[in-house]
Design a protein around this motif. Structure first.
Motif, mmCIF file in Angstrom:
data_model
loop_
_atom_site.group_PDB
_atom_site.id
_atom_site.type_symbol
_atom_site.label_atom_id
_atom_site.label_comp_id
_atom_site.label_asym_id
_atom_site.label_seq_id
_atom_site.Cartn_x
_atom_site.Cartn_y
_atom_site.Cartn_z
ATOM 1 N N ASP A 101 0.561 4.019 -2.774
ATOM 2 C CA ASP A 101 0.226 5.389 -2.361
ATOM 3 C C ASP A 101 1.243 6.400 -2.884
ATOM 4 O O ASP A 101 0.872 7.443 -3.432
ATOM 5 C CB ASP A 101 0.184 5.487 -0.829
ATOM 6 C CG ASP A 101 -1.065 4.868 -0.227
ATOM 7 O OD1 ASP A 101 -2.026 4.615 -0.968
ATOM 8 O OD2 ASP A 101 -1.068 4.639 1.003
ATOM 9 N N GLU B 287 0.819 -1.204 0.000
ATOM 10 C CA GLU B 287 0.000 0.000 0.000
ATOM 11 C C GLU B 287 0.859 1.262 0.000
ATOM 12 O O GLU B 287 0.505 2.258 -0.646
ATOM 13 C CB GLU B 287 -0.929 -0.004 1.217
ATOM 14 C CG GLU B 287 -2.024 -1.057 1.166
ATOM 15 C CD GLU B 287 -1.607 -2.399 1.753
ATOM 16 O OE1 GLU B 287 -2.500 -3.183 2.112
ATOM 17 O OE2 GLU B 287 -0.385 -2.678 1.857
ATOM 18 N N TRP C 168 -2.399 2.834 -7.677
ATOM 19 C CA TRP C 168 -3.592 2.019 -7.429
ATOM 20 C C TRP C 168 -4.392 1.780 -8.707
ATOM 21 O O TRP C 168 -5.057 0.741 -8.850
ATOM 22 C CB TRP C 168 -4.484 2.705 -6.390
ATOM 23 C CG TRP C 168 -3.966 2.641 -5.002
ATOM 24 C CD1 TRP C 168 -3.250 3.616 -4.341
ATOM 25 C CD2 TRP C 168 -4.098 1.553 -4.079
ATOM 26 N NE1 TRP C 168 -2.937 3.203 -3.071
ATOM 27 C CE2 TRP C 168 -3.451 1.941 -2.873
ATOM 28 C CE3 TRP C 168 -4.701 0.307 -4.142
ATOM 29 C CZ2 TRP C 168 -3.396 1.117 -1.752
ATOM 30 C CZ3 TRP C 168 -4.656 -0.517 -3.022
ATOM 31 C CH2 TRP C 168 -4.005 -0.108 -1.854
#
Length: 220
Positions: free
Chosen positions: A122, A118, A127
């Motif tokens: 980020d 993640e 994403w």
């Protein structure tokens, strides 16, 4: 037929070793100043191992509970550091992801701690390229189980795993064995620019720009 590409992280998409070493050393200097420095070379030597094995290598001198707590603390600090600073992307990564996304479903499976993937997504706003992710830190399952799991979860029928070390190949073969009666095809591509080698005859790429053609040769 749903075609998927599953990516390893370290040595395949990026090299975060410098940032990981810096963040872990900062936390150790705060909590265990006598433990010394963790270098980039140290981190590269354990890339691809599950987090419990890394804890044994770096913090094995500590009692079990303390060792695991330190691992979690370093991992959380690392995630925050990488979310802010990023790592070193391999050349042409985003261009290749955008090209692959047009024809294939993209996923990530890693042996990392929760939050690591993640942080990568980020920092780079990636994403939009990936539909699902899984890691050892979420469920403490071997990488082969997580590769098979993400294929099942997303109803993929024809897939490749892209990795850079022997463990990635072994995990892919484990997943392939698990899926053999489910009508799923699974192959492996070696990112030869990464951290390791594979003792098997496999498809290889010397750089990411070669990946679309090799994937097409296997999946199309």
């Amino acid at each position: 037929m749903k075609k998927g590409i599953i990516f390893d992280m370290d040595g395949t998409l990026w090299d975060s070793a410098q940032g990981v070493a810096k963040s872990w050393t900062e936390k150790l200097q705060e909590l265990y100043p006598d433990m010394g420095e963790i270098t980039e070379k140290d981190i590269k030597s354990v890339m691809g191992l599950s987090m419990d094995k890394i804890a044994d290598i770096f913090f094995g001198m500590l009692p079990e509970k303390e060792k695991n707590e330190l691992l979690d603390t370093c991992g959380d600090y690392e995630n925050d550091y990488l979310r802010e600073h990023g790592g070193i992307l391999y050349p042409d990564l985003e261009q290749v992801l955008a090209e692959l996304k047009k024809d294939y479903h993209l996923y990530i499976v890693s042996n990392c701690q929760s939050g690591y993937i993640e942080a990568f997504l980020d920092h780079y706003d990636f994403w939009k390229y990936f539909e699902d992710i899984e890691c050892y830190g979420n469920n403490e399952l071997p990488k082969g189980d997580n590769i098979a799991g993400i294929i099942r979860r997303n109803d993929v029928t024809n897939a490749v795993y892209v990795g850079d070390i022997q463990g990635d190949y072994d995990a892919t073969m484990s997943a392939k064995e698990q899926l053999k009666d489910e009508g799923v095809k699974l192959d492996f591509i070696l990112a030869d620019y990464g951290f390791g080698d594979v003792d098997a005859k496999v498809r290889e790429i010397a750089n990411l720009k070669e990946l679309p053609q090799v994937v097409s040769d296997i999946l199309d």
